[in-house]
Design a protein around this motif. Structure first.
Motif, PDB file in Angstrom:
ATOM      1  N   UNK A   1       0.838  -1.196   0.000  1.00  0.00           N
ATOM      2  CA  UNK A   1       0.000   0.000   0.000  1.00  0.00           C
ATOM      3  C   UNK A   1       0.875   1.250   0.000  1.00  0.00           C
ATOM      4  N   UNK A   2       0.450   2.244  -0.794  1.00  0.00           N
ATOM      5  CA  UNK A   2       1.157   3.514  -0.843  1.00  0.00           C
ATOM      6  C   UNK A   2       0.197   4.614  -0.391  1.00  0.00           C
ATOM      7  N   UNK A   3       0.560   5.384   0.623  1.00  0.00           N
ATOM      8  CA  UNK A   3      -0.352   6.403   1.175  1.00  0.00           C
ATOM      9  C   UNK A   3      -0.897   7.371   0.144  1.00  0.00           C
ATOM     10  N   UNK A   4      -0.067   7.803  -0.813  1.00  0.00           N
ATOM     11  CA  UNK A   4      -0.535   8.777  -1.792  1.00  0.00           C
ATOM     12  C   UNK A   4      -1.625   8.191  -2.678  1.00  0.00           C
ATOM     13  N   UNK A   5      -1.469   6.920  -3.071  1.00  0.00           N
ATOM     14  CA  UNK A   5      -2.492   6.282  -3.907  1.00  0.00           C
ATOM     15  C   UNK A   5      -3.753   6.022  -3.092  1.00  0.00           C
ATOM     16  N   UNK A   6      -3.578   5.612  -1.840  1.00  0.00           N
ATOM     17  CA  UNK A   6      -4.739   5.363  -0.981  1.00  0.00           C
ATOM     18  C   UNK A   6      -5.555   6.641  -0.801  1.00  0.00           C
ATOM     19  N   UNK A   7      -4.886   7.775  -0.686  1.00  0.00           N
ATOM     20  CA  UNK A   7      -5.598   9.058  -0.571  1.00  0.00           C
ATOM     21  C   UNK A   7      -6.411   9.335  -1.835  1.00  0.00           C
ATOM     22  N   UNK A   8      -5.821   9.050  -2.988  1.00  0.00           N
ATOM     23  CA  UNK A   8      -6.549   9.266  -4.239  1.00  0.00           C
ATOM     24  C   UNK A   8      -7.740   8.321  -4.360  1.00  0.00           C
ATOM     25  N   UNK A   9      -7.572   7.097  -3.887  1.00  0.00           N
ATOM     26  CA  UNK A   9      -8.684   6.137  -3.918  1.00  0.00           C
ATOM     27  C   UNK A   9      -9.835   6.628  -3.057  1.00  0.00           C
ATOM     28  N   UNK A  10      -9.533   7.121  -1.852  1.00  0.00           N
ATOM     29  CA  UNK A  10     -10.574   7.636  -0.964  1.00  0.00           C
ATOM     30  C   UNK A  10     -11.252   8.856  -1.556  1.00  0.00           C
ATOM     31  N   UNK A  11     -10.473   9.727  -2.180  1.00  0.00           N
ATOM     32  CA  UNK A  11     -11.039  10.931  -2.782  1.00  0.00           C
ATOM     33  C   UNK A  11     -11.975  10.561  -3.943  1.00  0.00           C
ATOM     34  N   UNK A  12     -11.578   9.610  -4.741  1.00  0.00           N
ATOM     35  CA  UNK A  12     -12.428   9.179  -5.848  1.00  0.00           C
ATOM     36  C   UNK A  12     -13.693   8.492  -5.332  1.00  0.00           C
ATOM     37  N   UNK A  13     -13.578   7.759  -4.234  1.00  0.00           N
ATOM     38  CA  UNK A  13     -14.755   7.110  -3.647  1.00  0.00           C
ATOM     39  C   UNK A  13     -15.757   8.158  -3.174  1.00  0.00           C
ATOM     40  N   UNK A  14     -15.266   9.247  -2.555  1.00  0.00           N
ATOM     41  CA  UNK A  14     -16.151  10.323  -2.133  1.00  0.00           C
ATOM     42  C   UNK A  14     -16.812  10.981  -3.341  1.00  0.00           C
ATOM     43  N   UNK A  15     -16.048  11.178  -4.394  1.00  0.00           N
ATOM     44  CA  UNK A  15     -16.610  11.792  -5.608  1.00  0.00           C
ATOM     45  C   UNK A  15     -17.711  10.922  -6.206  1.00  0.00           C
ATOM     46  N   UNK A  16     -17.523   9.591  -6.186  1.00  0.00           N
ATOM     47  CA  UNK A  16     -18.552   8.701  -6.729  1.00  0.00           C
ATOM     48  C   UNK A  16     -19.843   8.805  -5.934  1.00  0.00           C
ATOM     49  N   UNK A  17     -19.728   8.936  -4.612  1.00  0.00           N
ATOM     50  CA  UNK A  17     -20.922   9.070  -3.783  1.00  0.00           C
ATOM     51  C   UNK A  17     -21.657  10.364  -4.096  1.00  0.00           C
ATOM     52  N   UNK A  18     -20.884  11.440  -4.252  1.00  0.00           N
ATOM     53  CA  UNK A  18     -21.504  12.736  -4.564  1.00  0.00           C
ATOM     54  C   UNK A  18     -22.225  12.656  -5.904  1.00  0.00           C
ATOM     55  N   UNK A  19     -21.554  12.107  -6.917  1.00  0.00           N
ATOM     56  CA  UNK A  19     -22.175  11.990  -8.236  1.00  0.00           C
ATOM     57  C   UNK A  19     -23.387  11.065  -8.196  1.00  0.00           C
ATOM     58  N   UNK A  20     -23.317  10.038  -7.343  1.00  0.00           N
ATOM     59  CA  UNK A  20     -24.470   9.146  -7.194  1.00  0.00           C
ATOM     60  C   UNK A  20     -25.681   9.894  -6.667  1.00  0.00           C
ATOM     61  N   UNK A  21     -25.476  10.737  -5.654  1.00  0.00           N
ATOM     62  CA  UNK A  21     -26.571  11.526  -5.099  1.00  0.00           C
ATOM     63  C   UNK A  21     -27.107  12.505  -6.146  1.00  0.00           C
ATOM     64  N   UNK A  22     -26.207  13.134  -6.900  1.00  0.00           N
ATOM     65  CA  UNK A  22     -26.619  14.078  -7.940  1.00  0.00           C
ATOM     66  C   UNK A  22     -27.445  13.376  -9.010  1.00  0.00           C
ATOM     67  N   UNK A  23     -27.024  12.198  -9.426  1.00  0.00           N
ATOM     68  CA  UNK A  23     -27.749  11.451 -10.463  1.00  0.00           C
ATOM     69  C   UNK A  23     -29.134  11.038  -9.980  1.00  0.00           C
ATOM     70  N   UNK A  24     -29.222  10.594  -8.716  1.00  0.00           N
ATOM     71  CA  UNK A  24     -30.527  10.203  -8.168  1.00  0.00           C
ATOM     72  C   UNK A  24     -31.455  11.414  -8.118  1.00  0.00           C
ATOM     73  N   UNK A  25     -30.926  12.558  -7.654  1.00  0.00           N
ATOM     74  CA  UNK A  25     -31.737  13.769  -7.587  1.00  0.00           C
ATOM     75  C   UNK A  25     -32.193  14.193  -8.982  1.00  0.00           C
ATOM     76  N   UNK A  26     -31.297  14.079  -9.968  1.00  0.00           N
ATOM     77  CA  UNK A  26     -31.654  14.448 -11.340  1.00  0.00           C
ATOM     78  C   UNK A  26     -32.723  13.505 -11.892  1.00  0.00           C
TER      79      UNK A  26
END
Length: 204
Positions: A167-192
């Motif tokens: 595991x590399x901390x920098x990549x793990x941070x990017x993975x977490x950030x992308x996971x948060x973005x997917x959740x946000x986009x999921x909520x936006x798509x449901x609302x749309x």
């Protein structure tokens, strides 16, 4: 080989292919219901005397086709191919290939579509930038010894990567950030989608 194990005689092999062995992970009844709804929409479009209202029927037909056609194509085309050079994920339309040095990790994750699909666990490949892609038919519905198969794949692929799975901390941070973005986009798509349905009801 087709992914049953990682061995050929006494020599470990990395060459394998994961493809559909059982019925679709998504139940046939869901596709059948979609087809019935689509047929009813087409019938309404053909018999509707109000030409001005046909636009929403056409839109619904497009939505139904957008669901059915990819499912059928995925059934025929979908597979995960592993070799000494890297790993390939082929879905309904796209084909993505990663050389082993571009693969950060291969992970089993609980299927978020568990209520819809039979598979409880599925597999994702992560690249060095933290992007993830699902590996078709690499799940516990298609593979009875799913976790053992994944562990074996990670073991035989490590020498081809030229490095251990760390595991590399920098990549793990990017993975977490992308996971948060997917959740946000999921909520936006449901609302749309809800807004679109409400507009459709009001206009009809």
């Amino acid at each position: 080989m087709s992914g049953d194990n990682g061995y050929f005689g006494d020599v470990r092999e990395i060459e394998r292919e994961y493809r559909r062995r059982k019925t679709l992970s998504v139940s046939w009844w869901q596709i059948a219901v979609t087809v019935v709804i689509g047929g009813n929409i087409v019938l309404q479009m053909a018999t509707n005397p109000y030409a001005s209202k046909r636009w929403y029927v056409i839109a619904l037909v497009v939505i139904v086709l957008a669901r059915v056609v990819p499912a059928v194509l995925y059934r025929q085309r979908g597979r995960t191919i592993v070799g000494a050079q890297g790993i390939t994920a082929r879905d309904a339309i796209q084909t993505n290939t990663w050389a082993w040095h571009d693969v950060y990790d291969i992970r089993a994750e609980l299927n978020t579509n568990g209520r819809v699909e039979r598979a409880q666990w599925t597999t994702y490949v992560y690249d060095n930038d933290g992007r993830r892609t699902r590996l078709p038919y690499f799940d516990d519905w298609q593979l009875p010894d799913f976790h053992a198969e994944l562990a074996d794949l990670r073991a035989v692929s490590a020498p081809h990567r030229g490095a251990a799975w760390e595991l590399r901390p920098d990549v793990e941070d990017r993975i977490l950030r992308r996971a948060r973005d997917r959740k946000v986009w999921g909520v936006v798509c449901i609302a749309a989608f809800i807004a679109l349905c409400m507009a459709f009801v009001l206009l009809v």
